[in-house]
Motif scaffolding. Structure first.
Motif, PDB file in Angstrom:
ATOM      1  N   MET A  34       1.488  -1.634   0.407  1.00  0.00           N
ATOM      2  CA  MET A  34       0.315  -0.262   0.143  1.00  0.00           C
ATOM      3  C   MET A  34       1.118   1.179   0.319  1.00  0.00           C
ATOM      4  SD  MET A  34      -2.868   1.552   0.316  1.00  0.00           S
ATOM      5  CE  MET A  34      -4.326   0.310   1.059  1.00  0.00           C
ATOM      6  N   ASP A  35       0.983   1.942  -1.597  1.00  0.00           N
ATOM      7  CA  ASP A  35       1.864   3.158  -1.180  1.00  0.00           C
ATOM      8  C   ASP A  35       1.084   4.107  -1.997  1.00  0.00           C
ATOM      9  OD1 ASP A  35       1.861   1.267  -3.885  1.00  0.00           O
ATOM     10  OD2 ASP A  35       3.244   2.576  -4.212  1.00  0.00           O
ATOM     11  N   LYS A  36      -0.212   4.325  -1.847  1.00  0.00           N
ATOM     12  CA  LYS A  36      -1.097   5.834  -1.526  1.00  0.00           C
ATOM     13  C   LYS A  36      -0.410   6.754  -1.343  1.00  0.00           C
ATOM     14  CE  LYS A  36      -5.071   4.207  -1.406  1.00  0.00           C
ATOM     15  NZ  LYS A  36      -6.121   4.028  -1.297  1.00  0.00           N
ATOM     16  N   PRO A  37      -0.703   7.373  -1.778  1.00  0.00           N
ATOM     17  CA  PRO A  37      -0.438   9.425  -1.530  1.00  0.00           C
ATOM     18  C   PRO A  37      -1.094   9.360  -0.002  1.00  0.00           C
ATOM     19  CG  PRO A  37      -0.858   9.900  -3.347  1.00  0.00           C
ATOM     20  CD  PRO A  37      -1.335   8.243  -3.560  1.00  0.00           C
ATOM     21  N   LEU A  38       0.069  10.607   1.174  1.00  0.00           N
ATOM     22  CA  LEU A  38      -1.167  10.084   2.057  1.00  0.00           C
ATOM     23  C   LEU A  38      -2.016  10.822   2.354  1.00  0.00           C
ATOM     24  CD1 LEU A  38      -0.247  10.744   5.425  1.00  0.00           C
ATOM     25  CD2 LEU A  38       0.849  12.522   5.173  1.00  0.00           C
ATOM     26  N   TYR A  39      -2.617  11.289   1.547  1.00  0.00           N
ATOM     27  CA  TYR A  39      -3.704  12.258   1.108  1.00  0.00           C
ATOM     28  C   TYR A  39      -4.689  11.725   1.306  1.00  0.00           C
ATOM     29  CZ  TYR A  39      -1.714  17.209   2.040  1.00  0.00           C
ATOM     30  OH  TYR A  39      -0.977  18.421   2.859  1.00  0.00           O
ATOM     31  N   HIS A  40      -4.335  10.389   0.535  1.00  0.00           N
ATOM     32  CA  HIS A  40      -5.416   9.854  -0.176  1.00  0.00           C
ATOM     33  C   HIS A  40      -5.593   8.299   0.958  1.00  0.00           C
ATOM     34  CE1 HIS A  40      -6.644  10.406  -3.854  1.00  0.00           C
ATOM     35  NE2 HIS A  40      -5.021  10.959  -4.362  1.00  0.00           N
ATOM     36  N   ARG A  41      -4.408   8.523   2.068  1.00  0.00           N
ATOM     37  CA  ARG A  41      -4.808   7.415   2.601  1.00  0.00           C
ATOM     38  C   ARG A  41      -6.054   7.778   3.970  1.00  0.00           C
ATOM     39  NH1 ARG A  41       0.420   6.484   2.292  1.00  0.00           N
ATOM     40  NH2 ARG A  41       1.151   7.562   4.371  1.00  0.00           N
ATOM     41  N   ILE A  42      -5.522   9.484   4.489  1.00  0.00           N
ATOM     42  CA  ILE A  42      -6.002   9.959   5.719  1.00  0.00           C
ATOM     43  C   ILE A  42      -7.515   9.726   4.701  1.00  0.00           C
ATOM     44  CG2 ILE A  42      -6.621  12.490   6.386  1.00  0.00           C
ATOM     45  CD1 ILE A  42      -3.880  12.215   5.902  1.00  0.00           C
ATOM     46  N   TYR A  43      -7.876  10.159   3.766  1.00  0.00           N
ATOM     47  CA  TYR A  43      -9.337  10.125   3.024  1.00  0.00           C
ATOM     48  C   TYR A  43     -10.052   8.572   3.157  1.00  0.00           C
ATOM     49  CZ  TYR A  43      -7.978  14.167   0.396  1.00  0.00           C
ATOM     50  OH  TYR A  43      -7.644  15.729   0.540  1.00  0.00           O
ATOM     51  N   SER A  44      -9.298   7.915   2.925  1.00  0.00           N
ATOM     52  CA  SER A  44      -9.855   6.513   3.096  1.00  0.00           C
ATOM     53  C   SER A  44     -10.409   6.118   5.064  1.00  0.00           C
ATOM     54  CB  SER A  44      -8.367   5.199   3.076  1.00  0.00           C
ATOM     55  OG  SER A  44      -8.604   5.519   1.965  1.00  0.00           O
ATOM     56  N   VAL A  45      -9.185   6.737   5.163  1.00  0.00           N
ATOM     57  CA  VAL A  45      -9.395   7.165   7.228  1.00  0.00           C
ATOM     58  C   VAL A  45     -10.663   7.361   7.617  1.00  0.00           C
ATOM     59  CG1 VAL A  45      -8.870   7.080   9.477  1.00  0.00           C
ATOM     60  CG2 VAL A  45      -7.302   6.761   7.796  1.00  0.00           C
ATOM     61  N   ILE A  46     -11.498   8.585   6.846  1.00  0.00           N
ATOM     62  CA  ILE A  46     -11.850   9.804   7.036  1.00  0.00           C
ATOM     63  C   ILE A  46     -13.863   9.121   6.671  1.00  0.00           C
ATOM     64  CG2 ILE A  46     -13.120  11.711   6.771  1.00  0.00           C
ATOM     65  CD1 ILE A  46     -10.750  13.104   6.324  1.00  0.00           C
ATOM     66  N   ARG A  47     -13.468   8.257   5.395  1.00  0.00           N
ATOM     67  CA  ARG A  47     -14.573   6.850   5.115  1.00  0.00           C
ATOM     68  C   ARG A  47     -15.778   6.385   5.414  1.00  0.00           C
ATOM     69  NH1 ARG A  47     -13.502   8.971  -1.165  1.00  0.00           N
ATOM     70  NH2 ARG A  47     -10.976   7.062  -0.750  1.00  0.00           N
ATOM     71  N   LEU A  48     -14.520   5.531   7.023  1.00  0.00           N
ATOM     72  CA  LEU A  48     -15.145   4.692   7.744  1.00  0.00           C
ATOM     73  C   LEU A  48     -15.812   5.423   9.013  1.00  0.00           C
ATOM     74  CD1 LEU A  48     -11.543   2.857   8.341  1.00  0.00           C
ATOM     75  CD2 LEU A  48     -13.228   2.710   6.842  1.00  0.00           C
ATOM     76  N   ILE A  49     -15.743   6.498   8.786  1.00  0.00           N
ATOM     77  CA  ILE A  49     -16.429   8.011  10.227  1.00  0.00           C
ATOM     78  C   ILE A  49     -17.991   7.028  10.063  1.00  0.00           C
ATOM     79  CG2 ILE A  49     -16.652   9.613  11.875  1.00  0.00           C
ATOM     80  CD1 ILE A  49     -14.304  10.568  10.844  1.00  0.00           C
ATOM     81  N   PRO A  50     -19.085   6.752  10.508  1.00  0.00           N
ATOM     82  CA  PRO A  50     -20.284   6.806  10.673  1.00  0.00           C
ATOM     83  C   PRO A  50     -21.063   7.575  10.660  1.00  0.00           C
ATOM     84  CG  PRO A  50     -19.678   5.828  12.221  1.00  0.00           C
ATOM     85  CD  PRO A  50     -18.671   5.593  11.711  1.00  0.00           C
ATOM     86  N   PRO A  51     -22.119   7.975   9.950  1.00  0.00           N
ATOM     87  CA  PRO A  51     -22.864   8.967   9.886  1.00  0.00           C
ATOM     88  C   PRO A  51     -22.829   9.012  11.395  1.00  0.00           C
ATOM     89  CG  PRO A  51     -24.027   7.484   8.220  1.00  0.00           C
ATOM     90  CD  PRO A  51     -22.943   6.696   8.339  1.00  0.00           C
ATOM     91  N   GLY A  52     -23.502  10.180  11.398  1.00  0.00           N
ATOM     92  CA  GLY A  52     -24.320  10.331  13.409  1.00  0.00           C
ATOM     93  C   GLY A  52     -23.409  10.728  14.119  1.00  0.00           C
ATOM     94  N   ARG A  53     -21.854  10.069  13.649  1.00  0.00           N
ATOM     95  CA  ARG A  53     -20.752  10.395  14.839  1.00  0.00           C
ATOM     96  C   ARG A  53     -19.709  11.094  14.328  1.00  0.00           C
ATOM     97  NH1 ARG A  53     -21.067   5.374  17.558  1.00  0.00           N
ATOM     98  NH2 ARG A  53     -19.403   7.494  19.227  1.00  0.00           N
ATOM     99  N   VAL A  54     -18.725  11.583  14.753  1.00  0.00           N
ATOM    100  CA  VAL A  54     -17.612  12.268  14.401  1.00  0.00           C
ATOM    101  C   VAL A  54     -16.043  12.495  14.979  1.00  0.00           C
ATOM    102  CG1 VAL A  54     -18.598  14.619  14.546  1.00  0.00           C
ATOM    103  CG2 VAL A  54     -18.149  14.423  16.806  1.00  0.00           C
ATOM    104  N   SER A  55     -15.622  12.650  14.541  1.00  0.00           N
ATOM    105  CA  SER A  55     -13.605  12.463  14.244  1.00  0.00           C
ATOM    106  C   SER A  55     -13.519  13.276  14.602  1.00  0.00           C
ATOM    107  CB  SER A  55     -13.644  10.672  13.771  1.00  0.00           C
ATOM    108  OG  SER A  55     -12.072  10.461  14.945  1.00  0.00           O
ATOM    109  N   THR A  56     -11.843  13.073  15.766  1.00  0.00           N
ATOM    110  CA  THR A  56     -11.133  14.603  15.179  1.00  0.00           C
ATOM    111  C   THR A  56      -9.775  14.622  14.545  1.00  0.00           C
ATOM    112  OG1 THR A  56      -9.790  14.040  16.901  1.00  0.00           O
ATOM    113  CG2 THR A  56     -11.212  14.997  17.680  1.00  0.00           C
ATOM    114  N   TYR A  57      -9.220  15.275  13.750  1.00  0.00           N
ATOM    115  CA  TYR A  57      -8.107  15.404  13.390  1.00  0.00           C
ATOM    116  C   TYR A  57      -7.427  14.668  13.845  1.00  0.00           C
ATOM    117  CZ  TYR A  57     -10.603  19.961  11.483  1.00  0.00           C
ATOM    118  OH  TYR A  57     -11.697  20.327  10.605  1.00  0.00           O
ATOM    119  N   LYS A  58      -6.955  14.694  14.781  1.00  0.00           N
ATOM    120  CA  LYS A  58      -5.795  13.598  16.000  1.00  0.00           C
ATOM    121  C   LYS A  58      -5.971  12.493  16.043  1.00  0.00           C
ATOM    122  CE  LYS A  58      -3.059  13.283  19.603  1.00  0.00           C
ATOM    123  NZ  LYS A  58      -1.457  13.533  18.759  1.00  0.00           N
ATOM    124  N   GLN A  59      -7.794  12.044  16.091  1.00  0.00           N
ATOM    125  CA  GLN A  59      -7.803  11.240  15.570  1.00  0.00           C
ATOM    126  C   GLN A  59      -7.285  10.308  14.806  1.00  0.00           C
ATOM    127  OE1 GLN A  59      -8.669   8.090  17.860  1.00  0.00           O
ATOM    128  NE2 GLN A  59      -8.636   9.471  19.490  1.00  0.00           N
TER     129      GLN A  59
END
Length: 109
Positions: free
Chosen positions: A1-26
């Motif tokens: 897995m060697d996608k650009p950093l920003y893409h990995r970050i986007y992948s993580v954000i896509r995991l956050i379920p609706p109605g919930r929030v996460s933080t930049y830190k998390q």
DNA sequence: CGGCTGACTCTGG
DNA sequence: TCCAGAGCCAGCC
């Protein structure tokens, strides 16, 4: 897995379920190899991509971070309210209640 | 190959 | 509680 950093970050954000929030830190911790600041940078560089639920990422104090330009912060709050996330009159949300922590991510998949 | 540009977090007062 | 200062780095010209 060697996608650009920003893409990995986007992948993580896509995991956050609706109605919930996460933080930049998390998100940074979930990605595993970047900082909260970079998550912010990645989102700023996102532009309008509907595949990333950018509105579910807020800062560690439970408030919505101001943008340098645009009305993103306003719309972010509106979108979250629609998902059921409650903000008090100081524009703060209770992370104990709405915050979400991802289970371990298997990047090797 | 520089220079520029941002959605952060922590710490101390 | 609120605020300023410091640390910080990948992408896109």
């Amino acid at each position: 897995m060697d996608k650009p950093l920003y893409h990995r970050i986007y992948s993580v954000i896509r995991l956050i379920p609706p109605g919930r929030v996460s933080t930049y830190k998390q998100v940074a911790l979930m990605e595993g190899n970047c900082t909260a600041r970079q998550v912010g940078y990645a989102l700023a560089a996102l532009g309008k991509d509907p595949s990333v639920p950018w509105q579910r990422v807020i800062n560690s104090t439970g408030t919505i971070s101001a943008r340098k330009q645009g009305d993103g912060a306003q719309r972010q709050r509106e979108l979250l309210r629609q998902e059921g996330v409650v903000f008090n009159r100081n524009g703060r949300t209770d992370l104990e209640r709405f915050g979400w922590v991802s289970p371990p991510i298997d990047w090797a998949r």
